[in-house]
Write a protein that holds these residues in place. Sequence first.
Motif, mmCIF file in Angstrom:
data_model
loop_
_atom_site.group_PDB
_atom_site.id
_atom_site.type_symbol
_atom_site.label_atom_id
_atom_site.label_comp_id
_atom_site.label_asym_id
_atom_site.label_seq_id
_atom_site.Cartn_x
_atom_site.Cartn_y
_atom_site.Cartn_z
ATOM 1 N N ASN A 179 -5.881 3.024 -50.613
ATOM 2 C CA ASN A 179 -4.769 3.879 -50.204
ATOM 3 C C ASN A 179 -3.880 3.230 -49.147
ATOM 4 O O ASN A 179 -2.913 3.852 -48.690
ATOM 5 C CB ASN A 179 -5.291 5.217 -49.662
ATOM 6 N N LEU A 180 -4.192 2.000 -48.743
ATOM 7 C CA LEU A 180 -3.416 1.321 -47.715
ATOM 8 C C LEU A 180 -2.401 0.384 -48.348
ATOM 9 O O LEU A 180 -2.578 -0.085 -49.475
ATOM 10 C CB LEU A 180 -4.349 0.525 -46.790
ATOM 11 N N ASP A 181 -1.327 0.073 -47.601
ATOM 12 C CA ASP A 181 -0.356 -0.887 -48.121
ATOM 13 C C ASP A 181 -0.959 -2.291 -48.081
ATOM 14 O O ASP A 181 -1.993 -2.534 -47.444
ATOM 15 C CB ASP A 181 0.962 -0.827 -47.354
ATOM 16 N N ALA A 182 -0.301 -3.232 -48.765
ATOM 17 C CA ALA A 182 -0.891 -4.560 -48.988
ATOM 18 C C ALA A 182 -1.215 -5.278 -47.688
ATOM 19 O O ALA A 182 -2.294 -5.872 -47.537
ATOM 20 C CB ALA A 182 0.064 -5.403 -49.837
ATOM 21 N N LYS A 183 -0.298 -5.258 -46.719
ATOM 22 C CA LYS A 183 -0.524 -5.966 -45.453
ATOM 23 C C LYS A 183 -1.693 -5.362 -44.685
ATOM 24 O O LYS A 183 -2.538 -6.081 -44.138
ATOM 25 C CB LYS A 183 0.750 -5.922 -44.607
ATOM 26 N N LEU A 184 -1.760 -4.036 -44.657
ATOM 27 C CA LEU A 184 -2.837 -3.362 -43.940
ATOM 28 C C LEU A 184 -4.177 -3.568 -44.632
ATOM 29 O O LEU A 184 -5.226 -3.641 -43.978
ATOM 30 C CB LEU A 184 -2.516 -1.868 -43.807
ATOM 31 N N ARG A 185 -4.168 -3.669 -45.963
ATOM 32 C CA ARG A 185 -5.414 -3.942 -46.682
ATOM 33 C C ARG A 185 -6.013 -5.270 -46.233
ATOM 34 O O ARG A 185 -7.223 -5.379 -46.046
ATOM 35 C CB ARG A 185 -5.163 -3.976 -48.197
ATOM 36 N N VAL A 186 -5.160 -6.282 -46.096
ATOM 37 C CA VAL A 186 -5.643 -7.598 -45.658
ATOM 38 C C VAL A 186 -6.229 -7.505 -44.254
ATOM 39 O O VAL A 186 -7.293 -8.064 -43.969
ATOM 40 C CB VAL A 186 -4.506 -8.634 -45.718
ATOM 41 N N ARG A 189 -9.655 -5.497 -44.409
ATOM 42 C CA ARG A 189 -10.781 -6.201 -45.003
ATOM 43 C C ARG A 189 -11.328 -7.241 -44.037
ATOM 44 O O ARG A 189 -12.544 -7.483 -43.990
ATOM 45 C CB ARG A 189 -10.395 -6.809 -46.347
ATOM 46 N N THR A 190 -10.446 -7.844 -43.230
ATOM 47 C CA THR A 190 -10.910 -8.779 -42.197
ATOM 48 C C THR A 190 -11.757 -8.054 -41.160
ATOM 49 O O THR A 190 -12.798 -8.563 -40.724
ATOM 50 C CB THR A 190 -9.706 -9.459 -41.522
ATOM 51 N N ARG A 194 -15.716 -8.553 -40.288
ATOM 52 C CA ARG A 194 -16.122 -8.890 -38.914
ATOM 53 C C ARG A 194 -17.212 -7.940 -38.416
ATOM 54 O O ARG A 194 -18.234 -8.375 -37.861
ATOM 55 C CB ARG A 194 -14.901 -8.808 -37.982
ATOM 56 N N ILE A 195 -17.013 -6.646 -38.657
ATOM 57 C CA ILE A 195 -17.971 -5.647 -38.175
ATOM 58 C C ILE A 195 -19.294 -5.794 -38.916
ATOM 59 O O ILE A 195 -20.368 -5.760 -38.307
ATOM 60 C CB ILE A 195 -17.382 -4.230 -38.344
ATOM 61 N N GLN A 196 -19.231 -5.966 -40.234
ATOM 62 C CA GLN A 196 -20.464 -6.106 -41.022
ATOM 63 C C GLN A 196 -21.276 -7.313 -40.574
ATOM 64 O O GLN A 196 -22.500 -7.253 -40.441
ATOM 65 C CB GLN A 196 -20.108 -6.209 -42.506
ATOM 66 N N GLN A 197 -20.593 -8.431 -40.315
ATOM 67 C CA GLN A 197 -21.306 -9.634 -39.903
ATOM 68 C C GLN A 197 -21.855 -9.502 -38.492
ATOM 69 O O GLN A 197 -22.938 -10.010 -38.194
ATOM 70 C CB GLN A 197 -20.385 -10.854 -40.008
ATOM 71 N N SER A 198 -21.129 -8.825 -37.615
ATOM 72 C CA SER A 198 -21.612 -8.678 -36.238
ATOM 73 C C SER A 198 -22.865 -7.810 -36.175
ATOM 74 O O SER A 198 -23.739 -8.018 -35.324
ATOM 75 C CB SER A 198 -20.515 -8.089 -35.349
ATOM 76 N N LEU A 199 -22.985 -6.852 -37.096
ATOM 77 C CA LEU A 199 -24.161 -5.979 -37.125
ATOM 78 C C LEU A 199 -25.237 -6.469 -38.088
ATOM 79 O O LEU A 199 -26.388 -6.053 -38.003
ATOM 80 C CB LEU A 199 -23.756 -4.561 -37.531
ATOM 81 N N GLY A 200 -24.861 -7.343 -39.027
ATOM 82 C CA GLY A 200 -25.821 -7.797 -40.033
ATOM 83 C C GLY A 200 -26.324 -6.669 -40.904
ATOM 84 O O GLY A 200 -27.489 -6.646 -41.309
ATOM 85 N N ASP A 211 -9.066 -10.358 -55.009
ATOM 86 C CA ASP A 211 -8.865 -11.004 -53.708
ATOM 87 C C ASP A 211 -9.746 -10.350 -52.643
ATOM 88 O O ASP A 211 -10.330 -11.029 -51.797
ATOM 89 C CB ASP A 211 -7.398 -10.918 -53.286
ATOM 90 N N GLU A 212 -9.818 -9.035 -52.689
ATOM 91 C CA GLU A 212 -10.646 -8.290 -51.742
ATOM 92 C C GLU A 212 -12.111 -8.694 -51.876
ATOM 93 O O GLU A 212 -12.797 -8.957 -50.887
ATOM 94 C CB GLU A 212 -10.477 -6.796 -52.020
ATOM 95 N N ALA A 213 -12.575 -8.761 -53.108
ATOM 96 C CA ALA A 213 -13.969 -9.142 -53.351
ATOM 97 C C ALA A 213 -14.260 -10.549 -52.845
ATOM 98 O O ALA A 213 -15.287 -10.798 -52.213
ATOM 99 C CB ALA A 213 -14.280 -9.042 -54.847
ATOM 100 N N MET A 214 -13.351 -11.475 -53.093
ATOM 101 C CA MET A 214 -13.579 -12.868 -52.695
ATOM 102 C C MET A 214 -13.535 -13.020 -51.176
ATOM 103 O O MET A 214 -14.266 -13.820 -50.600
ATOM 104 C CB MET A 214 -12.558 -13.776 -53.366
#
Length: 374
Positions: A179-186, A189-190, A194-200, A211-214
């Motif tokens: 539901n987000l515009d293209a720039k906000l999606r990028v 996803r970053t 970042r949050i997922q990796q910081s918490l593991g 692109d999102e998946a990759m």
Amino acid sequence: MTLRGISWRTHVFLQLDNLSKQFPGRGGSAPVMAVNQVNLNIEQGEFVTLLGPSGCGKTTTLRLIAGFEFPTNGRIVLDNEEINEQPPNKRDMAMVFQSYAIFPHLNVFENIAYGLRIKRMGKSDMQRKVAQVLELTELTGLENRAPNELSGGQQQRVALARALVMEPKVLLFDEPLSNLDAKLRVQMRTEIRRIQQSLGITSVYVTHDQDEAMALSDRIVVMLNGRLQQAATAIDIYRHPINQFVADFIGRANFLPVQVVGQTGERPQVKLYDTLLTVPPNHNHPFAIGDTALLLLRPESLRLHLAPPADKPTILSRVRHMTYLGSLAEYELEVGDQLLAAVQYDPRPQDLYPAGSNVYLELLAENLYLLPAG
């Protein structure tokens, strides 16, 4: 920031064992097998994305994991415990939805704290945990804002924070950025990565956006017609697809029929028009001399020249259409009775070839890949 400490990839944490889901047909039609014998092992701390076209079974698979649907056959095992019969609220998982699903009558703090209130957590512990996820999701200072006073990206952060504050074993995402515009999606996803990796934290993500998946995933699971086609890293999926569907779904692809005419060590040799090519081996599907196959050529693995470069494999083509997009030029090329796509990055004006031009295509042999025909 300390939530539940999770060691990075120590063992199989979430297991889908021969998982199937069949829905009854409507109006006398045949039953629909939405998920068909899916086997998948997800390690602790891994970010896995389910990817595929509409109707491929990815969302149903996610709903089976979450407990919103129950399997027809197979098992779901979380941290060595089978959870097939457990309702969603007993599975120690949290879902981030496409529609955010935040309560319009509650402010940011109240939305995030909602699950903790249901668990009757003490006030001081609740405030501490909410403060932690506010900081992690960069929402500090917005605690008293109403949802309608937030941007789309901020609302998505609230939905993510509400899931994280529960410290789930598994975090589930149902196309949360669509539901987000293209720039906000990028940007988002970053932030999610970042949050997922910081918490593991072990995460399963559903999207139809390649692109999102990759960008997000440790592994991508490509699905079609309820079946798992390939589960691998983004590099392997792109460079070594298991079949034509995966190759065509991830990125752009050209396919040319060829026959294997020789072998150099593990590398098959194929004849493409009048050009002999030695291509990297396909370890998923070894080829023998005489086999028919499809040669996968990514558009970026083609180079355009007005004259054939010396000692380089080339084929003659004709430019049917050229689109200049600033940072790149896209070409549609005629080769025999085939149409190929090619891409030139950062092209100079003198290196652009208009429609009608005859050009030689240099094939970057190390980037080519052989796939089973059909």
